[in-house]
Design an enzyme around this catalytic site. Structure first.
Site, PDB file in Angstrom:
ATOM      1  N   LEU A  31       0.830  -1.201   0.000  1.00 11.23           N
ATOM      2  CA  LEU A  31       0.000   0.000   0.000  1.00 11.23           C
ATOM      3  C   LEU A  31       0.863   1.250   0.000  1.00 11.23           C
ATOM      4  CD1 LEU A  31      -2.808   1.240   0.086  1.00 11.23           C
ATOM      5  CD2 LEU A  31      -2.776   1.008   2.582  1.00 11.23           C
ATOM      6  N   ASN A  52      12.609  -3.216   8.251  1.00  9.81           N
ATOM      7  CA  ASN A  52      13.758  -3.656   7.468  1.00  9.81           C
ATOM      8  C   ASN A  52      14.341  -2.476   6.698  1.00  9.81           C
ATOM      9  OD1 ASN A  52      15.244  -4.727   5.084  1.00  9.81           O
ATOM     10  ND2 ASN A  52      14.675  -6.704   5.972  1.00  9.81           N
ATOM     11  N   SER A 169      -9.335  -0.975   9.371  1.00  5.46           N
ATOM     12  CA  SER A 169      -9.760  -2.104   8.544  1.00  5.46           C
ATOM     13  C   SER A 169     -11.262  -2.271   8.714  1.00  5.46           C
ATOM     14  CB  SER A 169      -9.054  -3.390   8.976  1.00  5.46           C
ATOM     15  OG  SER A 169      -9.619  -4.526   8.345  1.00  5.46           O
ATOM     16  N   TYR A 184      -6.481  -9.461  15.566  1.00  7.16           N
ATOM     17  CA  TYR A 184      -6.400  -8.424  14.530  1.00  7.16           C
ATOM     18  C   TYR A 184      -7.662  -7.572  14.551  1.00  7.16           C
ATOM     19  CZ  TYR A 184      -6.173  -6.275   9.904  1.00  7.16           C
ATOM     20  OH  TYR A 184      -6.170  -5.374   8.859  1.00  7.16           O
ATOM     21  N   LYS A 188      -7.760  -3.482  15.315  1.00  8.40           N
ATOM     22  CA  LYS A 188      -8.254  -2.477  14.376  1.00  8.40           C
ATOM     23  C   LYS A 188      -9.466  -1.727  14.931  1.00  8.40           C
ATOM     24  CE  LYS A 188      -5.141  -2.841  11.242  1.00  8.40           C
ATOM     25  NZ  LYS A 188      -4.211  -1.714  10.998  1.00  8.40           N
ATOM     26  N   ILE A 217      -7.631  -5.740  -0.306  1.00  2.68           N
ATOM     27  CA  ILE A 217      -6.735  -5.034  -1.221  1.00  2.68           C
ATOM     28  C   ILE A 217      -5.820  -6.035  -1.912  1.00  2.68           C
ATOM     29  CG2 ILE A 217      -5.152  -3.086  -1.475  1.00  2.68           C
ATOM     30  CD1 ILE A 217      -5.774  -2.328   1.407  1.00  2.68           C
ATOM     31  N   THR A 219      -2.755  -6.264  -2.676  1.00  2.00           N
ATOM     32  CA  THR A 219      -1.338  -5.974  -2.500  1.00  2.00           C
ATOM     33  C   THR A 219      -0.537  -7.189  -2.962  1.00  2.00           C
ATOM     34  OG1 THR A 219      -1.348  -6.864  -0.260  1.00  2.00           O
ATOM     35  CG2 THR A 219      -1.824  -4.503  -0.504  1.00  2.00           C
TER      36      THR A 219
END
Length: 281
Positions: A31, A52, A169, A184, A188, A217, A219
């Site tokens: 995204l 990272n 979300s 999750y 959210k 989405i 992705t």
């Protein structure tokens, strides 16, 4: 009303972000890849933040290369700066130090925050490992608070306005059957209410706080998940009135709207759902 009220610049909102510094967490994700390009195209400097550093640095190089190829000669203003930073948003001290370093590096105080960092995982509720639950809540829940807090402090201290966009979300308001994602979903739901709470507290500082809650989405990560699982994709799409999943680019307009001070100056505490109508059924 005088003529100044009816002037073009006063009536027609601008989605330009010239001179603004935007912090984009989850900066190496799918995204963020499209959002960062849109922000750059609108004149912003962009600081990409992710765990990272190597991947984030590559993402920054890709965005700049895109800008040089796609924007050359289209705008009078020069292409903005794009920087890369490594940070675990679940670590409050690391977030504070990173955000201070970003502002110092760019020589300005960031005025837009887009928090796309976060993750989901599947465990049946009765088998959910405690450590996994704690880690997910630390990143998705506390991380959203930590980045908002570190972003807002210098704005408040310097009497500046700003916009915070937290990625929620549809799972924050509905149970997304059949995925076993109770933690999750809880995280959210918390993000959505966090935005409302911060919006109320920081309205006096003219800092707007909103959530953007996507549906499914496409992705790169999602494409990998559904690759070879046609039945999964078919089941997901059957529950969407528009009968398709979203491309990442379809969220750009919503983010630019919430980032733009002229377009969304009176929008705060709102949860903007972009899900193809999923929640209507």
């Amino acid at each position: 009303m005088d003529s100044a009220y009816w002037s073009y610049d006063n009536i027609v909102p601008s989605f330009r972000l010239d001179g603004k510094l935007v912090i984009l967490t989850g900066g190496s994700g799918g995204l963020a890849a499209v959002v960062s390009r849109a922000l750059l195209a609108k004149g912003a400097d962009v600081a990409l933040v992710d765990m990272n550093l190597e991947r984030t640095q590559q993402a920054a190089r890709d965005v700049l290369q895109w800008g040089e190829e796609q924007m050359k000669g289209k705008y009078e203003s020069p292409i903005g700066q794009v920087s890369a930073w490594s940070c675990n948003i679940g670590d409050a001290e690391a977030v504070d130090l990173t955000f201070k370093a970003i502002n110092e590096h760019h020589g300005k105080i960031s005025s837009v925050l887009v928090n796309t960092a976060g993750y989901a995982e599947n465990f049946p509720a009765e088998e959910y490992p405690a450590k996994n639950a704690e880690n997910l809540m630390k990143v998705n829940g506390l991380g959203s608070f930590y980045v908002s807090q570190a972003f807002a402090r210098p704005l408040i201290q310097n009497n500046m306005t700003g916009s915070i966009i937290l990625i929620g979300s549809m799972s924050g308001t509905i149970v997304n059957d059949p995925q076993p994602q109770c933690m999750y979903n809880m995280s959210k739901a918390g993000v959505i209410h966090l935005a409302r709470s911060l919006a109320c507290e920081w309205a006096k500082y003219n800092i707007r706080v909103n959530t953007l809650s996507p549906g499914y989405i496409l992705t790169p990560l999602t494409r990998n998940v559904i690759s070879g699982h046609t039945e999964m994709k078919t089941e997901w799409e059957s529950k969407i009135p528009m009968k398709r999943m979203a491309e990442p680019k379809e969220f750009v307009g919503s983010i630019l709207y919430l980032a733009s001070e002229s377009a969304s100056s009176y929008t705060t505490g709102h949860n903007l759902v972009v899900d193809g109508g999923y929640e209507c059924w």
